[in-house]
Design a protein around this motif. Structure first.
Motif, PDB file in Angstrom:
ATOM      1  N   LYS A  96      32.750 -16.020 -64.118  1.00 33.09           N
ATOM      2  CA  LYS A  96      33.649 -14.881 -63.865  1.00 33.09           C
ATOM      3  C   LYS A  96      35.104 -15.203 -64.235  1.00 33.09           C
ATOM      4  O   LYS A  96      36.036 -14.802 -63.561  1.00 33.09           O
ATOM      5  N   ASP A  97      35.289 -15.904 -65.324  1.00 32.01           N
ATOM      6  CA  ASP A  97      36.609 -16.374 -65.740  1.00 32.01           C
ATOM      7  C   ASP A  97      37.424 -15.316 -66.478  1.00 32.01           C
ATOM      8  O   ASP A  97      38.643 -15.381 -66.509  1.00 32.01           O
ATOM      9  N   ASN A  98      36.760 -14.354 -67.087  1.00 33.81           N
ATOM     10  CA  ASN A  98      37.442 -13.379 -67.930  1.00 33.81           C
ATOM     11  C   ASN A  98      37.209 -11.948 -67.452  1.00 33.81           C
ATOM     12  O   ASN A  98      36.177 -11.640 -66.872  1.00 33.81           O
ATOM     13  N   VAL A  99      38.188 -11.112 -67.768  1.00 29.72           N
ATOM     14  CA  VAL A  99      38.054  -9.683 -67.498  1.00 29.72           C
ATOM     15  C   VAL A  99      37.629  -9.015 -68.801  1.00 29.72           C
ATOM     16  O   VAL A  99      38.209  -9.270 -69.864  1.00 29.72           O
ATOM     17  N   PHE A 100      36.610  -8.162 -68.715  1.00 28.21           N
ATOM     18  CA  PHE A 100      36.137  -7.440 -69.892  1.00 28.21           C
ATOM     19  C   PHE A 100      35.640  -6.078 -69.451  1.00 28.21           C
ATOM     20  O   PHE A 100      34.803  -5.984 -68.553  1.00 28.21           O
ATOM     21  N   ASN A 101      36.187  -5.039 -70.079  1.00 29.22           N
ATOM     22  CA  ASN A 101      35.802  -3.657 -69.744  1.00 29.22           C
ATOM     23  C   ASN A 101      35.906  -3.379 -68.244  1.00 29.22           C
ATOM     24  O   ASN A 101      35.041  -2.735 -67.666  1.00 29.22           O
ATOM     25  N   GLY A 102      36.949  -3.887 -67.620  1.00 26.73           N
ATOM     26  CA  GLY A 102      37.195  -3.612 -66.220  1.00 26.73           C
ATOM     27  C   GLY A 102      36.397  -4.446 -65.236  1.00 26.73           C
ATOM     28  O   GLY A 102      36.558  -4.315 -64.033  1.00 26.73           O
ATOM     29  N   GLY A 103      35.511  -5.305 -65.738  1.00 30.44           N
ATOM     30  CA  GLY A 103      34.719  -6.164 -64.853  1.00 30.44           C
ATOM     31  C   GLY A 103      34.937  -7.630 -65.185  1.00 30.44           C
ATOM     32  O   GLY A 103      35.626  -7.965 -66.134  1.00 30.44           O
ATOM     33  N   ARG A 104      34.363  -8.496 -64.413  1.00 39.78           N
ATOM     34  CA  ARG A 104      34.483  -9.937 -64.637  1.00 39.78           C
ATOM     35  C   ARG A 104      33.251 -10.427 -65.377  1.00 39.78           C
ATOM     36  O   ARG A 104      32.127 -10.015 -65.072  1.00 39.78           O
ATOM     37  N   VAL A 105      33.480 -11.285 -66.370  1.00 41.63           N
ATOM     38  CA  VAL A 105      32.379 -11.894 -67.124  1.00 41.63           C
ATOM     39  C   VAL A 105      32.635 -13.396 -67.220  1.00 41.63           C
ATOM     40  O   VAL A 105      33.763 -13.869 -67.061  1.00 41.63           O
ATOM     41  N   ASP A 106      31.575 -14.123 -67.481  1.00 41.57           N
ATOM     42  CA  ASP A 106      31.692 -15.570 -67.626  1.00 41.57           C
ATOM     43  C   ASP A 106      32.424 -15.924 -68.924  1.00 41.57           C
ATOM     44  O   ASP A 106      32.311 -15.215 -69.930  1.00 41.57           O
ATOM     45  N   GLY A 107      33.122 -17.029 -68.882  1.00 38.12           N
ATOM     46  CA  GLY A 107      33.720 -17.604 -70.077  1.00 38.12           C
ATOM     47  C   GLY A 107      32.798 -18.686 -70.601  1.00 38.12           C
ATOM     48  O   GLY A 107      32.187 -19.420 -69.821  1.00 38.12           O
ATOM     49  N   ILE A 108      32.678 -18.777 -71.907  1.00 35.05           N
ATOM     50  CA  ILE A 108      31.826 -19.788 -72.530  1.00 35.05           C
ATOM     51  C   ILE A 108      32.726 -20.760 -73.281  1.00 35.05           C
ATOM     52  O   ILE A 108      33.579 -20.350 -74.068  1.00 35.05           O
ATOM     53  N   LEU A 109      32.536 -22.048 -73.043  1.00 33.05           N
ATOM     54  CA  LEU A 109      33.273 -23.091 -73.747  1.00 33.05           C
ATOM     55  C   LEU A 109      32.324 -23.782 -74.711  1.00 33.05           C
ATOM     56  O   LEU A 109      31.252 -24.240 -74.315  1.00 33.05           O
ATOM     57  N   LEU A 110      32.732 -23.805 -75.986  1.00 31.40           N
ATOM     58  CA  LEU A 110      31.941 -24.486 -77.016  1.00 31.40           C
ATOM     59  C   LEU A 110      32.784 -25.617 -77.584  1.00 31.40           C
ATOM     60  O   LEU A 110      34.010 -25.535 -77.607  1.00 31.40           O
ATOM     61  N   GLY A 111      32.119 -26.664 -78.070  1.00 28.50           N
ATOM     62  CA  GLY A 111      32.874 -27.775 -78.630  1.00 28.50           C
ATOM     63  C   GLY A 111      32.056 -28.557 -79.640  1.00 28.50           C
ATOM     64  O   GLY A 111      30.831 -28.461 -79.698  1.00 28.50           O
ATOM     65  N   VAL A 112      32.797 -29.328 -80.435  1.00 28.88           N
ATOM     66  CA  VAL A 112      32.173 -30.204 -81.432  1.00 28.88           C
ATOM     67  C   VAL A 112      33.046 -31.451 -81.560  1.00 28.88           C
ATOM     68  O   VAL A 112      34.264 -31.383 -81.427  1.00 28.88           O
TER      69      VAL A 112
END
Length: 176
Positions: free
Chosen positions: A155-171
């Motif tokens: 629930k790290d990000n706000v999207f369309n008025g609701g909270r959504v998970d943030g995804i961290l990718l790395g290499v």
């Protein structure tokens, strides 16, 4: 000024003169900008030129325009920065503004090219990218380019008025 090439595209560092009405249209297109984290409600030529100028004046930050080699058209942007010189970490972000190029592998090819630049030319050891969990296309792009999902920030990000998970990718540099 950095210049890069991949199979179908070339990449040049953007300057104010590269900001056109077409670029402004992308940024104001809800389909193009819906996953961007920006508090700008309406982009103008002036706002984007100022952004490009500010980026150009920062050390260890590169904002490349993505150009179709055959048509010599600006179709999007990819940005990479060194977020920690000591740790040799960087971050990358991409936008394909011209919807005629969506679904054609532009983002994957561009992420691979700029990632290689980050490791080879910037001396980075690790590069990360982040997006909303609902941005499935972006997750797939980075995975195809060799990135791994390293974490979910609940629930790290706000999207369309609701909270959504943030995804961290790395290499890491030795994974490519």
């Amino acid at each position: 000024m950095a210049y890069l090439e991949s199979e179908r595209f070339y990449y040049t560092e953007l300057c104010e003169d590269d900001v056109t009405e077409k670029y402004v249209e992308w940024m104001n297109d809800i389909d193009v900008s819906r996953f961007l984290e920006s508090d700008v409600e309406q982009y103008t030529l002036s706002i984007i030129k100022n952004y490009v100028r500010e980026i150009k004046n920062k050390a260890n930050v590169y904002l490349f325009g993505i150009y179709d080699k055959n048509k010599n058209e600006h179709i999007g942007n990819v940005k990479i920065n060194c977020s920690s010189e000591y740790h040799k970490r960087g971050d990358i972000g991409i936008i394909v503004g011209d919807k005629n190029y969506w679904g054609q592998g532009v983002a994957t090819e561009s992420v691979r090219t700029i990632t290689a630049f980050g490791f080879r030319e910037m001396g980075l050891y690790r590069i990360t990218a982040g997006c909303n969990s609902v941005n499935v296309g972006s997750i797939k792009v980075f995975e195809k380019a060799g990135y791994s999902v390293e974490g979910v920030i609940r629930k790290d990000n706000v999207f369309n008025g609701g909270r959504v998970d943030g995804i961290l990718l790395g290499v890491l540099c030795d994974e490519i």
